[in-house]
Structures are given as structure tokens and as C-alpha cells.
Motif scaffolding. Structure first.
Motif, PDB file in Angstrom:
ATOM      1  N   TRP A 134      12.566  64.129 -68.871  1.00 26.05           N
ATOM      2  CA  TRP A 134      13.316  65.340 -68.545  1.00 26.05           C
ATOM      3  C   TRP A 134      12.345  66.446 -68.153  1.00 26.05           C
ATOM      4  O   TRP A 134      11.139  66.367 -68.401  1.00 26.05           O
ATOM      5  CB  TRP A 134      14.179  65.798 -69.731  1.00 26.05           C
ATOM      6  CG  TRP A 134      13.397  66.088 -70.980  1.00 26.05           C
ATOM      7  CD1 TRP A 134      12.805  67.260 -71.349  1.00 26.05           C
ATOM      8  CD2 TRP A 134      13.099  65.154 -72.024  1.00 26.05           C
ATOM      9  NE1 TRP A 134      12.161  67.135 -72.544  1.00 26.05           N
ATOM     10  CE2 TRP A 134      12.333  65.846 -72.998  1.00 26.05           C
ATOM     11  CE3 TRP A 134      13.407  63.809 -72.241  1.00 26.05           C
ATOM     12  CZ2 TRP A 134      11.873  65.230 -74.155  1.00 26.05           C
ATOM     13  CZ3 TRP A 134      12.950  63.209 -73.394  1.00 26.05           C
ATOM     14  CH2 TRP A 134      12.186  63.918 -74.333  1.00 26.05           C
ATOM     15  N   SER A 135      12.887  67.432 -67.524  1.00 24.07           N
ATOM     16  CA  SER A 135      12.140  68.647 -67.193  1.00 24.07           C
ATOM     17  C   SER A 135      13.116  69.800 -67.303  1.00 24.07           C
ATOM     18  O   SER A 135      14.339  69.602 -67.315  1.00 24.07           O
ATOM     19  CB  SER A 135      11.577  68.565 -65.771  1.00 24.07           C
ATOM     20  OG  SER A 135      12.640  68.573 -64.826  1.00 24.07           O
ATOM     21  N   TRP A 136      12.608  71.019 -67.353  1.00 24.59           N
ATOM     22  CA  TRP A 136      13.508  72.163 -67.452  1.00 24.59           C
ATOM     23  C   TRP A 136      14.369  72.309 -66.214  1.00 24.59           C
ATOM     24  O   TRP A 136      15.510  72.739 -66.281  1.00 24.59           O
ATOM     25  CB  TRP A 136      12.721  73.441 -67.715  1.00 24.59           C
ATOM     26  CG  TRP A 136      12.358  73.580 -69.170  1.00 24.59           C
ATOM     27  CD1 TRP A 136      11.110  73.570 -69.702  1.00 24.59           C
ATOM     28  CD2 TRP A 136      13.269  73.708 -70.260  1.00 24.59           C
ATOM     29  NE1 TRP A 136      11.184  73.687 -71.072  1.00 24.59           N
ATOM     30  CE2 TRP A 136      12.500  73.782 -71.439  1.00 24.59           C
ATOM     31  CE3 TRP A 136      14.664  73.767 -70.362  1.00 24.59           C
ATOM     32  CZ2 TRP A 136      13.069  73.912 -72.697  1.00 24.59           C
ATOM     33  CZ3 TRP A 136      15.229  73.904 -71.618  1.00 24.59           C
ATOM     34  CH2 TRP A 136      14.442  73.972 -72.768  1.00 24.59           C
ATOM     35  N   ASP A 137      13.828  71.926 -65.064  1.00 28.68           N
ATOM     36  CA  ASP A 137      14.635  71.989 -63.839  1.00 28.68           C
ATOM     37  C   ASP A 137      15.832  71.051 -63.928  1.00 28.68           C
ATOM     38  O   ASP A 137      16.949  71.401 -63.520  1.00 28.68           O
ATOM     39  CB  ASP A 137      13.769  71.625 -62.621  1.00 28.68           C
ATOM     40  CG  ASP A 137      12.780  72.724 -62.276  1.00 28.68           C
ATOM     41  OD1 ASP A 137      13.000  73.875 -62.736  1.00 28.68           O
ATOM     42  OD2 ASP A 137      11.797  72.431 -61.577  1.00 28.68           O
ATOM     43  N   SER A 138      15.594  69.844 -64.453  1.00 27.46           N
ATOM     44  CA  SER A 138      16.691  68.873 -64.540  1.00 27.46           C
ATOM     45  C   SER A 138      17.707  69.254 -65.618  1.00 27.46           C
ATOM     46  O   SER A 138      18.888  68.898 -65.531  1.00 27.46           O
ATOM     47  CB  SER A 138      16.140  67.468 -64.830  1.00 27.46           C
ATOM     48  OG  SER A 138      15.531  67.420 -66.109  1.00 27.46           O
ATOM     49  N   ALA A 158      18.383  72.483 -66.593  1.00 25.53           N
ATOM     50  CA  ALA A 158      18.941  73.814 -66.382  1.00 25.53           C
ATOM     51  C   ALA A 158      20.455  73.839 -66.187  1.00 25.53           C
ATOM     52  O   ALA A 158      21.144  74.690 -66.771  1.00 25.53           O
ATOM     53  CB  ALA A 158      18.242  74.496 -65.208  1.00 25.53           C
ATOM     54  N   PRO A 159      21.037  72.915 -65.410  1.00 29.38           N
ATOM     55  CA  PRO A 159      22.498  72.965 -65.220  1.00 29.38           C
ATOM     56  C   PRO A 159      23.297  72.698 -66.506  1.00 29.38           C
ATOM     57  O   PRO A 159      24.481  73.021 -66.589  1.00 29.38           O
ATOM     58  CB  PRO A 159      22.768  71.855 -64.183  1.00 29.38           C
ATOM     59  CG  PRO A 159      21.459  71.654 -63.495  1.00 29.38           C
ATOM     60  CD  PRO A 159      20.424  71.884 -64.553  1.00 29.38           C
ATOM     61  N   PHE A 160      22.628  72.092 -67.509  1.00 30.94           N
ATOM     62  CA  PHE A 160      23.351  71.679 -68.711  1.00 30.94           C
ATOM     63  C   PHE A 160      23.072  72.571 -69.918  1.00 30.94           C
ATOM     64  O   PHE A 160      23.890  72.679 -70.820  1.00 30.94           O
ATOM     65  CB  PHE A 160      22.967  70.239 -69.079  1.00 30.94           C
ATOM     66  CG  PHE A 160      23.139  69.273 -67.937  1.00 30.94           C
ATOM     67  CD1 PHE A 160      24.400  68.796 -67.581  1.00 30.94           C
ATOM     68  CD2 PHE A 160      22.042  68.856 -67.182  1.00 30.94           C
ATOM     69  CE1 PHE A 160      24.562  67.921 -66.530  1.00 30.94           C
ATOM     70  CE2 PHE A 160      22.197  67.972 -66.129  1.00 30.94           C
ATOM     71  CZ  PHE A 160      23.454  67.500 -65.795  1.00 30.94           C
ATOM     72  N   VAL A 161      21.906  73.214 -69.947  1.00 35.85           N
ATOM     73  CA  VAL A 161      21.528  74.001 -71.123  1.00 35.85           C
ATOM     74  C   VAL A 161      21.319  75.479 -70.797  1.00 35.85           C
ATOM     75  O   VAL A 161      20.916  76.243 -71.653  1.00 35.85           O
ATOM     76  CB  VAL A 161      20.248  73.433 -71.782  1.00 35.85           C
ATOM     77  CG1 VAL A 161      20.454  72.019 -72.234  1.00 35.85           C
ATOM     78  CG2 VAL A 161      19.057  73.537 -70.817  1.00 35.85           C
ATOM     79  N   GLY A 162      21.618  75.855 -69.545  1.00 35.57           N
ATOM     80  CA  GLY A 162      21.441  77.242 -69.164  1.00 35.57           C
ATOM     81  C   GLY A 162      22.564  78.107 -69.702  1.00 35.57           C
ATOM     82  O   GLY A 162      23.440  77.667 -70.443  1.00 35.57           O
ATOM     83  N   GLU A 163      22.571  79.346 -69.290  1.00 37.19           N
ATOM     84  CA  GLU A 163      23.597  80.291 -69.729  1.00 37.19           C
ATOM     85  C   GLU A 163      24.990  79.777 -69.355  1.00 37.19           C
ATOM     86  O   GLU A 163      25.227  79.327 -68.242  1.00 37.19           O
ATOM     87  CB  GLU A 163      23.342  81.659 -69.109  1.00 37.19           C
ATOM     88  CG  GLU A 163      24.319  82.724 -69.574  1.00 37.19           C
ATOM     89  CD  GLU A 163      23.999  84.091 -68.986  1.00 37.19           C
ATOM     90  OE1 GLU A 163      24.800  84.998 -69.178  1.00 37.19           O
ATOM     91  OE2 GLU A 163      22.951  84.210 -68.332  1.00 37.19           O
TER      92      GLU A 163
END
Length: 209
Positions: free
Chosen positions: A193-197, A199-204
Motif C-alpha cells: 500500500w501507499s498513501w496515494d492508494s 487516500a480515497p478510502f481513509v481521507g476526509e
């Protein structure tokens, strides 16, 4: 609050159940209860490292009418000791708790799954390293369990008094297989995983009221 009401509202715990189970066999003072728990290896399933917790549990059981003071004595070697015995209500509660705890799985919220739910806060290499450390500890625990079982082989103990050890070994072995599988996937790169991958699931949250 009456004793009957207190007993029906008593919040059971593994330690309370074990205390009732031991007192169901014979009256005993708290120090002897703690010693018996350790002698029988029940400290693998309940925490009696701090005697204060045991005294607190016994006090709650007494307030609920599930145990009662049988006698208070003193000898030359020990300070005053209170011997407790189980009451009829305590025997009923013990049997009820045993049936419920054996028959009904209960989510006890252990720490490991909670940590796994935020494993993504570590990078894949860090997660692999920590899980590999856990696997090493689990292997050590299994080896210790096997050594203990080997020591008891000649004691010819009934299987029913060893079922918790059998269960704990099975659970530990299953966890080790699972952890090793995840470590293998992290090593092979099939789990990453990476933060880019993420982001859509754990972002605001974008949910609207």
C-alpha cells in the motif's frame, strides 16, 4: 440494592468465574485461591499477577451474595486470613456463566485486531518486520506449550482438566499460520500500500448529513 438484585446484575468476568469454580470445590482464603490458580496453570487464562484484583473480585462476589465468609483465622506463620465459601446463588451463577461462556462466542476486543485495523500507518516493510517479530514470539510460545505438555505426559491427567491448554495451543498455532501468510504476502509484494492508494478510502469523509 438486595443481594438477589445484585447477583443478577453482577458483571461477570473470567477471574470471577474462576474464583467461583475454585470455591465450588472447597472453601479457601484469597492467597490460597491465587496459589491454586497458578498451580493449576489457570494464570494462562486469567490475570492474577496483582493480588489486589483478586481481592476486589472476591469483594464484588461477596456483595452480590455469590460468596460468603466462612471463617476468619490466624496462625503463627501468617496474618489474619478470611476463608470464603461459595453460596447456593454462587453455584447457580457459576453454572450459568460456564454454559453461556462456552456456548456463546463473545467479542472481547483484544489488542491485536485493533492494531491490525491501523496497520496501514506503518509502511509495508515496517509492517512486515513487526509481524515477523510476532511470528517469532508465537513460535516461542508454541515451543513452551509443547515443553509444558511433555512434562505433564507422565502425570496421566484427565483431558478435561487440560482443555484450556489444548485450546490455547490450537489458537496460537492458527494465529502463527495466519501471521506467516501475511508476512509472506508482504515479502512477495502481493500485499502492499501507499498513501496515494489509500487516500480515497481513509481521507476526509465526503458523506453528507
Amino acid at each position: 440494592m438486595s443481594r438477589m438484585t445484585a447477583s443478577t446484575q453482577f458483571k461477570r468476568s473470567p477471574l470471577a468465574m474462576v474464583v467461583l469454580g475454585i470455591l465450588n470445590l472447597e472453601p479457601m482464603h484469597p492467597y490460597a485461591i491465587q496459589r491454586r490458580i497458578k498451580e493449576w496453570g489457570k494464570d494462562k487464562v486469567v490475570n492474577v499477577a496483582q493480588r489486589a484484583a483478586l481481592y476486589k473480585t472476591i469483594g464484588r462476589l461477596q456483595e452480590a451474595g455469590l460468596v460468603a465468609v466462612r471463617e476468619t483465622g490466624r496462625d503463627q506463620q501468617y496474618p489474619e486470613r478470611t476463608v470464603y465459601e461459595i453460596t447456593d446463588a454462587g453455584r447457580t451463577a457459576c453454572t450459568t456463566w460456564l454454559s453461556e461462556m462456552i456456548a456463546t462466542p463473545r467479542n472481547e476486543y483484544p489488542g491485536f485486531p485493533a492494531a491490525l485495523s491501523f496497520l496501514m500507518l506503518l509502511d509495508p516493510d515496517g509492517a512486515r518486520a513487526e509481524l515477523a517479530r510476532r511470528a517469532t514470539t508465537l513460535r516461542e510460545q508454541l515451543a513452551e506449550m509443547d515443553a509444558d505438555a511433555e512434562q505433564m505426559t507422565g502425570m496421566d491427567l484427565p483431558r478435561v482438566v487440560m482443555l484450556e491448554d489444548e485450546y490455547l495451543r490450537a489458537v496460537t498455532e492458527a494465529e502463527l499460520r495466519w501471521v506467516e501468510g501475511v508476512v509472506g504476502d508482504l515479502t512477495a509484494g502481493t500485499l502492499t500500500w501507499s498513501w496515494d492508494s489509500l487516500a480515497p478510502f481513509v481521507g476526509e469523509s465526503t458523506a453528507t448529513e
